[in-house]
Design a protein around this motif. Sequence first.
Motif, PDB file in Angstrom:
ATOM      1  N   GLY A  11       0.811  -1.214   0.000  1.00 43.60           N
ATOM      2  CA  GLY A  11       0.000   0.000   0.000  1.00 43.60           C
ATOM      3  C   GLY A  11       0.842   1.260   0.000  1.00 43.60           C
ATOM      4  N   ALA A  12       1.992   1.216   0.665  1.00 43.72           N
ATOM      5  CA  ALA A  12       2.848   2.397   0.781  1.00 43.72           C
ATOM      6  C   ALA A  12       3.825   2.529  -0.384  1.00 43.72           C
ATOM      7  N   ALA A  13       4.201   1.417  -0.992  1.00 44.75           N
ATOM      8  CA  ALA A  13       5.246   1.440  -2.000  1.00 44.75           C
ATOM      9  C   ALA A  13       4.737   1.737  -3.405  1.00 44.75           C
ATOM     10  N   VAL A  14       3.461   1.723  -3.580  1.00 46.00           N
ATOM     11  CA  VAL A  14       2.908   1.902  -4.917  1.00 46.00           C
ATOM     12  C   VAL A  14       2.871   3.388  -5.266  1.00 46.00           C
ATOM     13  N   VAL A  15       3.341   3.700  -6.442  1.00 46.70           N
ATOM     14  CA  VAL A  15       3.326   5.074  -6.938  1.00 46.70           C
ATOM     15  C   VAL A  15       2.180   5.198  -7.938  1.00 46.70           C
ATOM     16  N   VAL A  16       1.367   6.201  -7.755  1.00 50.19           N
ATOM     17  CA  VAL A  16       0.240   6.386  -8.663  1.00 50.19           C
ATOM     18  C   VAL A  16       0.652   7.257  -9.843  1.00 50.19           C
ATOM     19  N   ARG A  17      -0.080   7.164 -10.904  1.00 45.21           N
ATOM     20  CA  ARG A  17       0.242   7.845 -12.155  1.00 45.21           C
ATOM     21  C   ARG A  17       0.442   9.349 -11.962  1.00 45.21           C
ATOM     22  N   GLY A  18      -0.385   9.971 -11.151  1.00 49.12           N
ATOM     23  CA  GLY A  18      -0.257  11.411 -10.923  1.00 49.12           C
ATOM     24  C   GLY A  18       1.055  11.783 -10.264  1.00 49.12           C
ATOM     25  N   GLU A  19       1.537  10.923  -9.354  1.00 51.54           N
ATOM     26  CA  GLU A  19       2.815  11.184  -8.705  1.00 51.54           C
ATOM     27  C   GLU A  19       3.954  11.089  -9.708  1.00 51.54           C
ATOM     28  N   LEU A  20       3.872  10.127 -10.613  1.00 48.59           N
ATOM     29  CA  LEU A  20       4.904   9.997 -11.643  1.00 48.59           C
ATOM     30  C   LEU A  20       4.916  11.204 -12.566  1.00 48.59           C
ATOM     31  N   ALA A  21       3.744  11.695 -12.924  1.00 48.36           N
ATOM     32  CA  ALA A  21       3.658  12.865 -13.801  1.00 48.36           C
ATOM     33  C   ALA A  21       4.262  14.085 -13.113  1.00 48.36           C
ATOM     34  N   ALA A  22       3.982  14.253 -11.821  1.00 47.37           N
ATOM     35  CA  ALA A  22       4.528  15.388 -11.075  1.00 47.37           C
ATOM     36  C   ALA A  22       6.054  15.277 -10.972  1.00 47.37           C
ATOM     37  N   LEU A  23       6.551  14.078 -10.749  1.00 47.23           N
ATOM     38  CA  LEU A  23       7.991  13.871 -10.683  1.00 47.23           C
ATOM     39  C   LEU A  23       8.644  14.190 -12.024  1.00 47.23           C
ATOM     40  N   GLU A  24       8.005  13.759 -13.101  1.00 50.73           N
ATOM     41  CA  GLU A  24       8.536  14.037 -14.433  1.00 50.73           C
ATOM     42  C   GLU A  24       8.601  15.550 -14.691  1.00 50.73           C
ATOM     43  N   ARG A  25       7.553  16.284 -14.304  1.00 50.78           N
ATOM     44  CA  ARG A  25       7.562  17.738 -14.484  1.00 50.78           C
ATOM     45  C   ARG A  25       8.677  18.380 -13.672  1.00 50.78           C
ATOM     46  N   ASN A  26       8.842  17.932 -12.432  1.00 50.71           N
ATOM     47  CA  ASN A  26       9.891  18.497 -11.580  1.00 50.71           C
ATOM     48  C   ASN A  26      11.268  18.242 -12.159  1.00 50.71           C
ATOM     49  N   LEU A  27      11.504  17.018 -12.604  1.00 55.99           N
ATOM     50  CA  LEU A  27      12.808  16.696 -13.175  1.00 55.99           C
ATOM     51  C   LEU A  27      13.055  17.461 -14.469  1.00 55.99           C
TER      52      LEU A  27
END
Length: 77
Positions: free
Chosen positions: A36-52
Amino acid sequence: MPVQCDTRDYAKRLASAGVPMSQAEAHAAALGDLLGAAVVVRGELAALERNLSGEIQPLAQKVDTRGMPWNCHSLPE
Protein backbone atom coordinates in the motif's frame (compact mmCIF):
# COMPACT_ATOMS: atom_id res chain seq x y z
CA MET A 1 -2.44 2.10 -9.39
CA PRO A 2 -2.59 0.23 -6.06
CA VAL A 3 -1.60 -3.41 -5.97
CA GLN A 4 -4.36 -5.63 -4.65
CA CYS A 5 -3.29 -8.19 -2.08
CA ASP A 6 -5.63 -10.53 -0.22
CA THR A 7 -3.73 -10.59 3.05
CA ARG A 8 -6.12 -13.09 4.62
CA ASP A 9 -5.53 -15.57 1.78
CA TYR A 10 -1.80 -14.92 1.96
CA ALA A 11 -1.78 -15.69 5.70
CA LYS A 12 -3.73 -18.90 5.07
CA ARG A 13 -1.25 -19.97 2.40
CA LEU A 14 1.67 -19.33 4.74
CA ALA A 15 -0.06 -21.28 7.51
CA SER A 16 -0.74 -24.20 5.18
CA ALA A 17 2.98 -24.24 4.37
CA GLY A 18 3.82 -24.65 8.05
CA VAL A 19 4.23 -21.06 9.25
CA PRO A 20 2.54 -20.55 12.65
CA MET A 21 -0.71 -18.59 12.19
CA SER A 22 0.41 -15.65 14.37
CA GLN A 23 3.54 -15.25 12.24
CA ALA A 24 1.61 -15.75 9.02
CA GLU A 25 -0.83 -13.00 9.99
CA ALA A 26 2.03 -10.66 10.94
CA HIS A 27 3.77 -11.30 7.62
CA ALA A 28 0.53 -10.75 5.72
CA ALA A 29 -0.16 -7.48 7.53
CA ALA A 30 3.38 -6.25 6.85
CA LEU A 31 3.10 -7.17 3.17
CA GLY A 32 -0.22 -5.34 2.90
CA ASP A 33 1.29 -2.23 4.48
CA LEU A 34 4.34 -2.39 2.23
CA LEU A 35 2.35 -2.80 -0.97
CA GLY A 36 0.00 0.00 0.00
CA ALA A 37 2.85 2.40 0.78
CA ALA A 38 5.25 1.44 -2.00
CA VAL A 39 2.91 1.90 -4.92
CA VAL A 40 3.33 5.07 -6.94
CA VAL A 41 0.24 6.39 -8.66
CA ARG A 42 0.24 7.84 -12.16
CA GLY A 43 -0.26 11.41 -10.92
CA GLU A 44 2.82 11.18 -8.71
CA LEU A 45 4.90 10.00 -11.64
CA ALA A 46 3.66 12.87 -13.80
CA ALA A 47 4.53 15.39 -11.07
CA LEU A 48 7.99 13.87 -10.68
CA GLU A 49 8.54 14.04 -14.43
CA ARG A 50 7.56 17.74 -14.48
CA ASN A 51 9.89 18.50 -11.58
CA LEU A 52 12.81 16.70 -13.17
CA SER A 53 12.19 18.32 -16.54
CA GLY A 54 12.14 21.69 -14.84
CA GLU A 55 15.50 20.99 -13.23
CA ILE A 56 17.13 19.45 -16.29
CA GLN A 57 16.10 22.11 -18.80
CA PRO A 58 18.19 24.95 -17.32
CA LEU A 59 21.19 22.61 -17.02
CA ALA A 60 20.83 21.47 -20.62
CA GLN A 61 20.85 25.09 -21.75
CA LYS A 62 24.12 25.69 -19.88
CA VAL A 63 25.93 22.75 -21.49
CA ASP A 64 28.37 24.03 -24.08
CA THR A 65 29.00 21.40 -26.73
CA ARG A 66 30.97 23.67 -29.06
CA GLY A 67 34.43 22.26 -29.54
CA MET A 68 33.30 18.71 -28.92
CA PRO A 69 33.33 16.21 -31.78
CA TRP A 70 29.55 15.95 -31.48
CA ASN A 71 26.76 18.09 -30.14
CA CYS A 72 23.39 17.40 -28.65
CA HIS A 73 21.66 18.32 -31.88
CA SER A 74 23.38 15.55 -33.82
CA LEU A 75 22.41 12.76 -31.43
CA PRO A 76 19.42 10.56 -32.34
CA GLU A 77 16.41 10.96 -30.13
